[in-house]
Write an enzyme that holds these catalytic residues in place. Sequence first.
Site, PDB file in Angstrom:
ATOM      1  N   ASP A   1       0.856  -1.177   0.000  1.00  0.00           N
ATOM      2  CA  ASP A   1       0.000   0.000   0.000  1.00  0.00           C
ATOM      3  C   ASP A   1       0.895   1.230   0.000  1.00  0.00           C
ATOM      4  O   ASP A   1       2.110   1.140   0.234  1.00  0.00           O
ATOM      5  CB  ASP A   1      -0.935   0.000   1.220  1.00  0.00           C
ATOM      6  CG  ASP A   1      -2.204   0.814   0.972  1.00  0.00           C
ATOM      7  OD1 ASP A   1      -3.263   0.210   0.719  1.00  0.00           O
ATOM      8  OD2 ASP A   1      -2.125   2.064   0.997  1.00  0.00           O
TER       9      ASP A   1
ATOM     10  N   VAL B   1      -7.145  -1.869  -5.178  1.00  0.00           N
ATOM     11  CA  VAL B   1      -7.202  -0.466  -4.761  1.00  0.00           C
ATOM     12  C   VAL B   1      -8.626   0.057  -4.962  1.00  0.00           C
ATOM     13  O   VAL B   1      -9.532  -0.681  -5.345  1.00  0.00           O
ATOM     14  CB  VAL B   1      -6.162   0.392  -5.527  1.00  0.00           C
ATOM     15  CG1 VAL B   1      -4.755  -0.137  -5.281  1.00  0.00           C
ATOM     16  CG2 VAL B   1      -6.460   0.439  -7.024  1.00  0.00           C
TER      17      VAL B   1
ATOM     18  N   HIS C   1     -12.693 -11.235  -8.826  1.00  0.00           N
ATOM     19  CA  HIS C   1     -13.647 -10.523  -7.974  1.00  0.00           C
ATOM     20  C   HIS C   1     -13.954 -11.327  -6.719  1.00  0.00           C
ATOM     21  O   HIS C   1     -14.652 -12.335  -6.760  1.00  0.00           O
ATOM     22  CB  HIS C   1     -14.932 -10.251  -8.775  1.00  0.00           C
ATOM     23  CG  HIS C   1     -15.994  -9.565  -7.982  1.00  0.00           C
ATOM     24  ND1 HIS C   1     -17.337  -9.703  -8.268  1.00  0.00           N
ATOM     25  CD2 HIS C   1     -15.927  -8.735  -6.906  1.00  0.00           C
ATOM     26  CE1 HIS C   1     -18.038  -8.991  -7.401  1.00  0.00           C
ATOM     27  NE2 HIS C   1     -17.210  -8.405  -6.569  1.00  0.00           N
TER      28      HIS C   1
END
Length: 716
Positions: free
Chosen positions: A343, A400, A450
């Site tokens: 991150d 993200v 997903h």
Amino acid sequence: MIYQSPTIQVELLEDNIAKLCFNAPGSVNKFDRETLASLDAALDSIKQDSNIKALVLTSSKDTFIVGADITEFLGLFAQDDAVLLSWVEQANAVFNKLEDLPFPTASAIKGFALGGGCETILATDFRVADTTAKIGLPETKLGIIPGFGGTVRLPRVIGADNALEWITTGKDQRAEDALKVGAVDAVVAPQALEAAAIQMLKDAVAEKLDWQARRNRKLSALTLPKLEAMMSFTTAKGMVFAVAGKHYPAPMAAVSVIEQASTKGRAEALQIEHQAFIKLAKTDVAKALIGIFLNDQFVKGKAKKAGKLAKEVNNAAVLGAGIMGGGIAYQSASKGTPIVMKDIAQPALDLGLNEAAKLLSAQVARGRSTPEKMAKVLNNITPSLDYAAIKHSDVVVEAVVEHPKIKAQVLAEVEGYVSEDAIIASNTSTISINLLAKSMKKPERFCGMHFFNPVHKMPLVEVIRGEHSSEETIASVVAYASKMGKTPIVVNDCPGFFVNRVLFPYFAGFNGLLAEGGDFAAIDKVMEKQFGWPMGPAYLLDVVGLDTGHHAQAVMAEGFPDRMGKSGTDAIDVMFENKRLGQKNGKGFYVYSVDSRGKPKKDVDPTSYGLLKDAFGELKAFEADDIIARTMIPMIIETVRCLEEGIVASPAEADMGLVYGLGFPPFRGGVFRYLDTMGVANFVALADKYAHLGGLYQVTDAMRTLAANNGSYYQA
């Protein structure tokens, strides 16, 4: 050799103890018709050999018997009652023959002894398990009850209360737990299993163990005082109904069968079981739940086949920490694949690590893990602010913020830090994979992945194939999802992919009801209590987040303007514009507080009703059938469109996507099973009554053709 067939071999050991070994072709033993016939013939051969003093049942596999061959069920259950009764009676005659042998018998149990496998060991006098054994009667999970004497023998072996719990929950029991209640007589190390079972038989032959007394208990009525029996079964009925509810009849039927049979000997008790088994086998619920089991096997089989083309994933990375990234990291690390969590902000990394630690701590608290295992999993997660940390990753999952420009920028950056053959997948719920692929130098190494929230609970992963995604890329991501303990279905790219594409027409139907004055709480009640969803549409939107719903709805409207385009303000808009975002800020359709267990508690909020009244006028009552039709017809038709357009490859995969991704009521089996049960022609006639409501209610030409030909989506 006393007897030999493709599935069973019987040989005589020293001390005149016969050994019957289940040894079917393939990786596991199942109780199919061939095995049952072989067991019958083997027992005849054993009975005719006067030298035999005892019998031990074993398996050549890592497991004993995993249960009946469920692929035979749907065809068998479609037969007339008389045919089904004949099959059940013949099968039980075999188990009775085993139980009635004129010498002691024992089972040596390793791995799974489930369903018919459990019923086999119950027919023997002694049961020895090794430490790998798991025993159980999972039939109620398939909408039926045990049919080979399980409801009769188990209560007489472990007592009515324990048997009621085992059978109504359908849970597997570890060997140690089975020993505590008397389901097995000993638990030993795997290498000592067969010897321990044989020694028990030697002791029985030497009359050190009273095998005949044990057998007589199984042949007789339960020895329960009348008052105790009444209290036991009355309590069980209340507890079981509270969990199973009205949509799942098998657990309640199991209680009733055990109660009725408790005062009977074996012959009468088995007849009670037979009749209940046949009745349940004929229900739509059994067909749906068996269908889900078979569909699950089909989907997992496809994933396994895809694994042959897959690149091996030894190291992974997730871009974007927080709750979702932390959940993905936890899932990967806990299933053995080390993962880098990258991150740009330290607080996000801290949040992601805390999420993983929280999930692991909960596992330790429940006794499902240990502090040592928790430490090992956490050590498999490497937090980093630097892209250099991902250079050895075989698969990188981008997770993200759900914004196309930000995702495209991150994806373009990532390619510069990973190897040439690394695979990159985007965890997106709405953004086109083909659109995102335009920012990639190697779109063939890119696809969608997903995950559903919360990651650790939701079993489904949609693997989205873009127009440039290679077969190796898709196969590798499918294999990685399977390795993570998820059920992957491959879908082709389109707005909303599969699950969200079929969900938002359902929300559109809900919006339509509210626009005419529908009461969202009343609609939720109907969809939960009558149709069987775990959450009604208003509650689901609150959990998903009205901001997320508002954004996704706009994506769907843009993608399918003819059916999902909007002409004015709807209820989702009203909530979003009034900053009522659902559980995340404590107010949506409902208002939320925290209960004594720290869980969100929902209450009806007059403010919501006021806002909806201002937008749409006074409340109006709708019939339950009307509510179900207006919400479900759009979802069903859109699901059919996805199959016809090739977005999803088969009815089985579509139904598993709905059950695992949305919580579609399992007792209905998924959209295609529901259509087949209802009758496609009946559905078309129903949809036509609502056709005036717009494009979402228009059935396809192919559906009309199928209806006219009295066709179905499943062949069995």
